[in-house]
Design an enzyme around this catalytic site. Structure first.
Site, short mmCIF file in Angstrom:
data_model
loop_
_atom_site.label_atom_id
_atom_site.label_comp_id
_atom_site.label_asym_id
_atom_site.label_seq_id
_atom_site.Cartn_x
_atom_site.Cartn_y
_atom_site.Cartn_z
N HIS A 365 -1.06 -3.21 -1.85
CA HIS A 365 -1.25 -3.24 -3.29
C HIS A 365 -0.52 -2.12 -4.02
O HIS A 365 -0.16 -2.28 -5.18
CB HIS A 365 -2.74 -3.20 -3.63
CG HIS A 365 -3.38 -4.54 -3.65
ND1 HIS A 365 -3.84 -5.16 -2.51
CD2 HIS A 365 -3.63 -5.42 -4.66
CE1 HIS A 365 -4.34 -6.34 -2.82
NE2 HIS A 365 -4.22 -6.53 -4.11
N GLY A 366 -0.34 -0.99 -3.38
CA GLY A 366 0.35 0.10 -4.07
C GLY A 366 0.52 1.33 -3.20
O GLY A 366 -0.29 1.59 -2.30
#
Length: 372
Positions: A365-366
């Site tokens: 996700h990041g």
């Protein structure tokens, strides 16, 4: 081009017109051209990344498929000559060859994803350690472009390659058809992460104009635009204000912030998915649903079967299950059972596999510690 831009709407209008005016047999080649044009408009230098992924996965999948086909033919031809032990040795040798192609291709493509997405994150952490210890100069950050949708198309390509390795699907021999599967433009921004066995059923077929199908797709698109523009974008300023100053806004403001953030996140994400599914539907192509009323779930387990379904199922099928049944995990299970008892010993490997899945999900996700 953002989904909510006038340029994108103009792009879609031209594409839809050509899609149904030109002969049906060139519909999928038109989609391939449109997909690469869409990607080129984002940034021409991004094309090299998606081309490398497409070429390497295409070649590796063909080698794996051809090896599997050759193995079956060889065993059938020499069925009477080979002993059972010789057959097992031959199968093991061929499996090692296929595994080498699989691992090499995974290292290349997941390596590209790791370098462009996580290099600066690692440098920042190393610099933090250097600063804390007071030894040496900080490392310079790399000026790397993060290609649009690289996480989505990389995972989609990896899923395809693993499915070919497992024998779930046959390798696509037409390189241009395979390129369309990887680059199909509605999916590049927010997903979903499609499986080849599902998307290929309708992606390459000719689709005559059907007013009901087109109308249904347009209605789905409008619903997506309503959720993104009318709901999500109207709530975003309030959410940004409340979340950005937690010391100033507390009590009832915090409750409102949580509620608005929940609705904003859902409306924005599902709105984009609705637009994706609607675009595909107007052209007769079926893209899997990615959400199923997740906020009505009765448990966390049910929630993750209903939220971002394609991502959750991807991690389940390509990370959790392979890790759970791997040889090291089986050995760990035996050790844990002998030391902690059958019931508790069985759970520890499952918890470990679950931890690895959620660690990978956070990293995906990041590139920052809050996601991890």
């Amino acid at each position: 081009m953002l989904f909510t831009s006038y340029e994108f709407l103009g792009f879609l209008l031209v594409l839809f017109t050509l899609y149904y005016l030109l002969p049906a047999k060139i519909q999928w080649p038109l989609l391939l051209v449109a997909s690469y044009l869409f990607y080129w408009c984002a940034d021409p230098q991004y094309l090299i990344y998606i081309l490398v992924t497409t070429a390497t996965v295409y070649i590796a999948a063909l080698h794996i498929q051809d090896n599997t086909t050759h193995q079956k033919a060889y065993l059938k031809e020499h069925k009477e000559e080979l002993s059972r032990e010789e057959k097992q040795q031959y199968k093991a040798a061929q499996k090692r060859k296929r595994l080498r192609w699989l691992v090499l291709c995974l290292l290349v493509n997941l390596g590209i994803l790791a370098v462009v997405k996580y290099t600066n994150f690692m440098i920042a952490n190393l610099n933090g350690i250097v600063h804390a210890l007071g030894c040496g100069e900080p490392l310079s950050f790399w000026n790397l472009a993060l290609p649009m949708g690289i996480s989505f198309y990389t995972f989609q390509a990896v899923g395809y390659l693993v499915d070919v390795y497992r024998g779930t699907v046959n390798a696509q021999r037409n390189p241009f058809r395979f390129a369309l599967f990887i680059s199909f433009f509605p999916q590049l921004v927010q997903g979903p992460i499609s499986r080849y066995g599902d998307l290929s059923r309708t992606l390459y077929e000719p689709h005559p104009f059907q007013s009901q199908v087109v109308a249904s797709g347009l209605q789905r698109m409008l619903w997506g635009y309503f959720k993104k523009l009318v709901i999500a974008d109207r709530l975003l300023p309030t959410v940004t204000t409340l979340v950005g100053a937690p010391g100033m806004y507390s009590g009832a403001y915090a409750l409102v912030g949580m509620l608005f953030y929940t609705v904003n996140l859902y409306a924005d994400f599902t709105g984009g998915i609705d637009i994706t599914i609607g675009i595909a539907e107007t052209m007769g192509i079926t893209v899997q649903e990615n959400f199923h009323r997740p906020y009505f779930s009765k448990s966390l387990k049910e929630y993750w079967r209903r939220w971002h379904i394609s991502m959750a199922s991807w991690f389940r099928d390509y990370v959790f299950y392979p890790v759970s049944i791997s040889a090291p995990m089986q050995t760990l299970t035996k050790v844990c059972r002998s030391k902690f008892g059958n019931q508790e010993g069985r759970r520890i490997p499952v918890y470990l596999a679950t931890f690895l899945v959620w660690l990978a999900t956070g990293v995906w996700h990041g590139a920052s510690w809050n996601f991890i």
